[in-house]
Design an enzyme around this catalytic site. Structure first.
Site, PDB file in Angstrom:
ATOM      1  N   ASP A 213      30.638  40.071  36.473  1.00 58.89           N
ATOM      2  CA  ASP A 213      30.163  40.212  37.847  1.00 58.89           C
ATOM      3  C   ASP A 213      29.547  41.594  37.985  1.00 58.89           C
ATOM      4  O   ASP A 213      30.236  42.607  37.770  1.00 58.89           O
ATOM      5  CB  ASP A 213      31.321  40.044  38.837  1.00 58.89           C
ATOM      6  CG  ASP A 213      30.875  40.189  40.282  1.00 58.89           C
ATOM      7  OD1 ASP A 213      30.036  39.390  40.725  1.00 58.89           O
ATOM      8  OD2 ASP A 213      31.357  41.125  40.964  1.00 58.89           O
TER       9      ASP A 213
ATOM     10  N   ASP B 249      36.085  41.748  42.895  1.00 57.30           N
ATOM     11  CA  ASP B 249      35.158  41.655  41.764  1.00 57.30           C
ATOM     12  C   ASP B 249      35.797  40.974  40.554  1.00 57.30           C
ATOM     13  O   ASP B 249      35.129  40.199  39.853  1.00 57.30           O
ATOM     14  CB  ASP B 249      34.646  43.050  41.394  1.00 57.30           C
ATOM     15  CG  ASP B 249      33.847  43.700  42.515  1.00 57.30           C
ATOM     16  OD1 ASP B 249      33.270  42.944  43.321  1.00 57.30           O
ATOM     17  OD2 ASP B 249      33.815  44.943  42.594  1.00 57.30           O
TER      18      ASP B 249
ATOM     19  N   CYS C  73      44.083  28.945  42.711  1.00 60.25           N
ATOM     20  CA  CYS C  73      44.289  27.602  43.273  1.00 60.25           C
ATOM     21  C   CYS C  73      42.999  26.898  43.658  1.00 60.25           C
ATOM     22  O   CYS C  73      43.009  25.707  43.973  1.00 60.25           O
ATOM     23  CB  CYS C  73      45.216  27.690  44.491  1.00 60.25           C
ATOM     24  SG  CYS C  73      44.474  28.542  45.914  1.00 60.25           S
TER      25      CYS C  73
ATOM     26  N   GLU D 159      25.638  35.837  36.387  1.00 59.02           N
ATOM     27  CA  GLU D 159      25.016  35.199  37.539  1.00 59.02           C
ATOM     28  C   GLU D 159      23.501  35.268  37.423  1.00 59.02           C
ATOM     29  O   GLU D 159      22.953  36.258  36.935  1.00 59.02           O
ATOM     30  CB  GLU D 159      25.464  35.879  38.833  1.00 59.02           C
ATOM     31  CG  GLU D 159      26.889  35.604  39.233  1.00 59.02           C
ATOM     32  CD  GLU D 159      27.246  36.274  40.545  1.00 59.02           C
ATOM     33  OE1 GLU D 159      27.416  35.572  41.556  1.00 59.02           O
ATOM     34  OE2 GLU D 159      27.365  37.514  40.553  1.00 59.02           O
TER      35      GLU D 159
ATOM     36  N   CYS E 274      45.186  35.207  48.983  1.00 58.46           N
ATOM     37  CA  CYS E 274      44.958  33.784  49.235  1.00 58.46           C
ATOM     38  C   CYS E 274      46.207  33.167  49.870  1.00 58.46           C
ATOM     39  O   CYS E 274      47.311  33.736  49.811  1.00 58.46           O
ATOM     40  CB  CYS E 274      44.607  33.085  47.925  1.00 58.46           C
ATOM     41  SG  CYS E 274      44.295  31.301  48.091  1.00 58.46           S
TER      42      CYS E 274
END
Length: 398
Positions: A189, A355, A330, A274, A346
């Site tokens: 990333d 990141d 998850c 990406e 989360c």
């Protein structure tokens, strides 16, 4: 498995004599003149809905040399002039293939000063390089050796804005061959606070080369701005000082990226990144300078060609994939994830570094696509329809 030989360009500084510098400067000027004349001729033919190819421009060059106005083209080697026409042909091929914009005219002040010589226009013996129309070999600083028994097929001489002279020799490098295969895979990333964040948790700091020399650059640019445009010698001197600062920034950035990409390619069999559109991202006025300094496009380019050299695989996933908002544990997708949120928890109880979590998700979706062939890249329109969504692995041909 048969491997193809890789051709590499080996670039060196050299220090020409006054005679050599004058000869090369004349050659640069003639190369630019021929390129512009040929482009003008092809553009004029294009308005008449006619096409002019390389062979026709080569015949034009022969006729131009016979005119009184352009007789000086005979004073330099003909090979760089022919190479300029070939480069123009490539530019038009890319334009017609919708891979580039329409070719532009070369500027005396802004365009790169270079000339390309093929084997018939130079002599390389006993480690000494002599170009056509020159009596003495170039004084080259051999910062690294050429491959053993190397025979350059093409030599390109150039001069940058800082006044530095370079010679680039294209040679086959037998030392470049596929590395032993491994099971290692990494997701990357890119960012600004950290240049790279890897899926294994490693974060590579952003050197911010331009910011480190920003004060020196601003000072040089102020001195240049104070020089009147008609003040030839003083303005040229100030321009070279500013160009040297720019060159220092560029050299340090390139050196850092080369070391970084070489390490990543040597350590990993599969690298997932990406598919960012940097040219659109730099339109953001508040981030353009930082994004340009990070040089994400250069990083990707180096990563891809080195992976091809060494038998590695680079996969580019869709830039719209929500890597930052997706829990890598998850799979829960968050509704919003503002840029100022660097860590988040989360519902499953896992606390993520933004990141690192994104890099893990990038790796996961890239490996999924590699195994089952799922599409990870956005569809693009091509003349023959839509292209395949997944990027082909960068491997050597058998």
């Amino acid at each position: 498995m048969k491997t193809t030989r890789v051709k590499r360009a080996f670039k060196y500084r050299f220090y020409p004599t006054d005679t050599q510098a004058a000869e090369l400067s004349r050659t640069f000027g003639c190369v630019r003149k021929v390129y512009n004349l040929a482009l003008a001729a092809r553009t004029e033919a294009w308005t008449r809905q006619e096409r002019v190819n390389y062979n026709q421009t080569s015949a034009m060059l022969t006729a131009w040399k016979k005119t009184e106005e352009l007789v000086y083209l005979n004073d330099v080697s003909s090979v760089p002039l022919q190479q300029a026409l070939r480069h123009l042909q490539v530019a038009f091929t890319n334009f017609f293939g919708k891979r580039a914009k329409y070719p532009r005219f070369k500027s005396r002040k802004k365009s790169r000063k270079s000339a390309e010589y093929t084997t018939s226009a130079f002599r390389f013996r006993d480690g000494k390089l002599t170009l056509a129309k020159m009596a003495e070999p170039l004084d080259i600083v051999w910062s690294r050796p050429l491959p053993e028994g190397a025979a350059p097929s093409t030599v390109t001489v150039s001069k940058d804005a800082a006044g530095r002279w370079y010679v680039s020799m294209l040679c086959e490098d037998p030392s470049v061959k596929p590395l032993p295969a491994t099971d290692a895979a990494i997701g990357i990333d890119v960012g600004l606070d950290h240049l790279l964040t890897l899926s294994n948790g490693e974060q590579v700091s952003n050197p911010r080369h331009e910011r480190r020399d920003r004060a020196r650059l601003a000072k040089a640019q102020r001195h240049l701005a104070l020089k009147a445009k008609g003040d030839g010698a003083n303005r040229a001197k100030a321009r070279r000082k500013a160009a040297k600062v720019y060159a220092r920034i560029t050299d340090r950035r390139r050196d850092h990226l080369h070391k970084l990409t070489t390490r990543l390619v040597r350590e990993n069999q599969t690298i997932v990144i990406e598919d960012l559109t940097v040219r659109n991202m730099v339109k953001n006025g508040s981030l353009a300078r930082a994004i340009s300094d990070a040089a994400w496009s250069d990083f990707r380019s180096m990563l891809e060609y080195k992976a091809q050299w060494y038998g590695r695989e680079v996969i580019a996933i869709d830039r719209w994939f929500p890597s930052s908002k997706l829990c890598s544990t998850c799979g829960t997708l968050q509704d919003k994830m503002p840029l100022n949120v660097r860590t988040w928890t989360c519902d499953c109880g896992t606390t993520h570094d933004r990141d690192v979590n994104a890099a893990k998700n990038i790796l996961a979706v890239g490996l999924t696509a590699s195994v089952c062939g799922a599409g990870v890249r956005p569809q693009r329109r091509t003349p023959g329809g839509q292209s395949a969504m997944k990027q082909k692995p960068l491997r050597r041909e058998p």
